[in-house]
Design an enzyme around this catalytic site. Structure first.
Site, PDB file in Angstrom:
ATOM      1  N   HIS A 158       0.832  -1.197   0.000  1.00 47.56           N
ATOM      2  CA  HIS A 158       0.000   0.000   0.000  1.00 47.56           C
ATOM      3  C   HIS A 158       0.870   1.252   0.000  1.00 47.56           C
ATOM      4  CE1 HIS A 158       1.421  -1.603   3.548  1.00 47.56           C
ATOM      5  NE2 HIS A 158       1.609  -0.345   3.909  1.00 47.56           N
ATOM      6  N   CYS A 159       2.210   1.129   0.094  1.00 48.84           N
ATOM      7  CA  CYS A 159       3.061   2.325   0.248  1.00 48.84           C
ATOM      8  C   CYS A 159       3.915   2.608  -0.984  1.00 48.84           C
ATOM      9  CB  CYS A 159       4.002   2.159   1.442  1.00 48.84           C
ATOM     10  SG  CYS A 159       3.159   2.137   3.026  1.00 48.84           S
ATOM     11  N   ILE A 160       4.837   1.695  -1.281  1.00 45.71           N
ATOM     12  CA  ILE A 160       5.881   2.011  -2.262  1.00 45.71           C
ATOM     13  C   ILE A 160       5.307   2.280  -3.671  1.00 45.71           C
ATOM     14  CG2 ILE A 160       8.153   1.285  -3.168  1.00 45.71           C
ATOM     15  CD1 ILE A 160       8.092   1.804  -0.114  1.00 45.71           C
TER      16      ILE A 160
ATOM     17  N   ASP B 259       2.771   5.966  -2.668  1.00 45.00           N
ATOM     18  CA  ASP B 259       3.187   7.210  -2.016  1.00 45.00           C
ATOM     19  C   ASP B 259       3.985   8.156  -2.922  1.00 45.00           C
ATOM     20  OD1 ASP B 259       2.015   5.925   0.062  1.00 45.00           O
ATOM     21  OD2 ASP B 259       3.858   5.520   1.161  1.00 45.00           O
TER      22      ASP B 259
END
Ligand code: NAD
Length: 435
Positions: free
Chosen positions: A270-272, A275
């Site tokens: 869900h981040c890399i 974001d």
């Protein structure tokens, strides 16, 4: 106001409200409860609230006994925002995804803040932990708090403190991962640092909420860009018939100036993958193109097709086509040893190979049943047990995520063909193809 709140934080009589009880919020609630604070957990999902109140956990690495201990400490989970008035500190841990145009979707943060505003009162701290672009706290949250007539820095305190988590990494805990914090005013920062210092070994103050927001993005962009670089190196090494994993292992012996990153079938989580595009979007407002981010995104999103090309080539060498072949994908989670499938490249691989006519199955000890996903086709599948017969029955076994719980010797012994996108097999073999 300031002194009262600092006193309550210091003597642990403060009540902490955690809003969004997911992968970030729930461990944080556990940690605050562990040191003696009373916790109110807020979530819009009544199912999660019900499970927690029944002493159950919906996150694999958080055990039901730890939820039982949380309840015993006086924890309550609720969907009722009116309870926000009872909290002295409110910590927002809600999702910050991308929309279908791959632009920031701040709706969770904004809707949550709007829902909380009627219940804010003097003497509270509000901390945003969700990953976001610089300016979110003072452009979006500050005016909403002020609309309630609260004076930030005097009778209300607002900070941004990004979450850092590495799911599956047992070397660090919420307590031992240093935490960055930036305040809207110096008093806000003082309260934020006091709050987090009670539960985290090292709090790193920065001069503004924007600096804290950009710090989080720098960390994740650093990973996205370096993974893009090593994925590109993998393609070059493959053409040159050099083992990229051997090269990375050798380079990692350099005691300074080199950090190993590992290639794979594409970015997940869900981040890399998400974001960096928060910064890309915000940077446009300043007339800046974030070229490294775009380029890394391009390389990383091409990786599933590179892997599928390897599957097609390996089958072709055995006079088979992908169309009509039975493919077993190992690992649905986006990284090893976790049960989180968000943005997992495994699902992209499955969809694309099925579109090309393959019959797809999967095995993942962390995900027994293929779940409903928001942005992907549903596969009505359950995890295949890795018996010798089952393994041998597939034309190709594709290692998409290299969970430690797979028996790699057994797979090597019985698979007709293995395509390994994680460098799990070190020694060459006729039926193992690196991808
Ligand atoms: N998971 C990680 O490892 C990690 C690490 C660093 C940062 N982050 C960031 O932290 C934030 C949260 O991520 P996560 O992984 O915990 O997400 P998550 O999806 O696991 O949890 C979010 C929770 O918020 C709830 N929620 C959604 N809208 C809500 C609302 N209006 N009110 C109350 N609850 C609401 C959801 O039901 C869910 O339980 C994101 O910004 C993410 O980028 C996550």
């Amino acid at each position: 106001m300031l002194t009262d709140l600092l006193q309550k934080i210091d003597d642990r009589t403060a009540t902490i409200g955690i809003v969004g009880l997911g992968y970030v919020g729930l461990p944080l609630a556990l940690r605050f409860a562990e040191v003696g604070y009373k916790i109110i957990g807020f979530d819009i999902d009544p199912d999660k609230v019900g499970q927690l109140m029944a002493g159950q956990s919906y996150i694999e690495h958080i055990s039901p006994p730890s939820i039982e201990r949380l309840l015993a400490s006086g924890f309550e989970a609720t969907t009722d925002y009116a309870r926000a008035t009872d909290a002295d500190a409110l910590i927002l841990c809600v999702p910050t995804p991308l929309d279908k145009h791959r632009e920031p979707d701040l709706s969770y943060v904004l809707n949550t803040t709007d829902a909380l505003v009627p219940y804010l009162r003097p003497g509270q701290l509000l901390s945003l932990e969700s990953t976001t672009y610089p300016g979110t706290t003072d452009e979006a949250l500050l005016p909403r708090v002020q609309s309630r007539g609260l004076e930030v820095g005097k009778d209300f305190f607002l900070v941004y403190s990004p979450e850092r988590e590495d799911p599956g990494n047992t070397k660090f805990t919420t307590q031992t991962i240093p935490k960055v914090c930036g305040g809207v005013t110096p008093s806000c920062l003082k309260v934020g640092v006091a709050l987090y210092s009670g539960v985290i070994d090292r709090v790193v103050p920065v001069s503004s909420t924007r600096a804290a927001e950009l710090t989080k993005l720098l960390e994740n962009i650093h990973r996205a860009v370096n993974i893009g670089l090593v994925n590109e190196m993998k393609i070059v090494a493959d053409k040159m018939d050099i083992d990229i994993y051997e090269v990375i292992r050798a380079a990692a012996t350099k005691p300074f100036g080199f950090v190993p990153y590992y290639p794979g079938p594409g970015l997940g989580g869900h981040c890399i993958p998400i974001d960096p595009f928060y910064l890309t979007w915000k940077a446009r407002e300043y007339g800046v193109n974030t070229r490294f981010i775009e380029l890394a995104g391009e390389v990383n999103s091409a990786m599933p097709d590179f892997v599928i090309g390897k599957v097609v080539g390996a089958l072709n060498n055995r006079r088979k086509s992908l169309n009509g072949s039975r493919i077993l994908v190992l690992g649905l989670a986006y990284k090893k040893n976790v049960d989180d499938m968000r943005e997992s490249p495994s699902v992209v691989l499955m969809e694309r190979m099925e579109n090309l006519g393959a019959t797809i199955a999967y095995s993942d000890p962390h995900i027994p049943v293929f779940p409903q996903l928001r942005d992907h086709r549903h596969f009505d599948l359950t995890s295949v047990e890795l018996t010798p017969e089952n393994i041998a029955g597939f034309d190709c076994v594709l290692i998409a995520t290299d969970h430690d719980r797979f028996n790699y010797d057994l797979i090597k012994q019985h698979a007709q063909l293995i395509v390994d996108s994680r460098g799990r097999y070190l020694d060459p073999a006729d039926h193992i193809v690196r991808s």
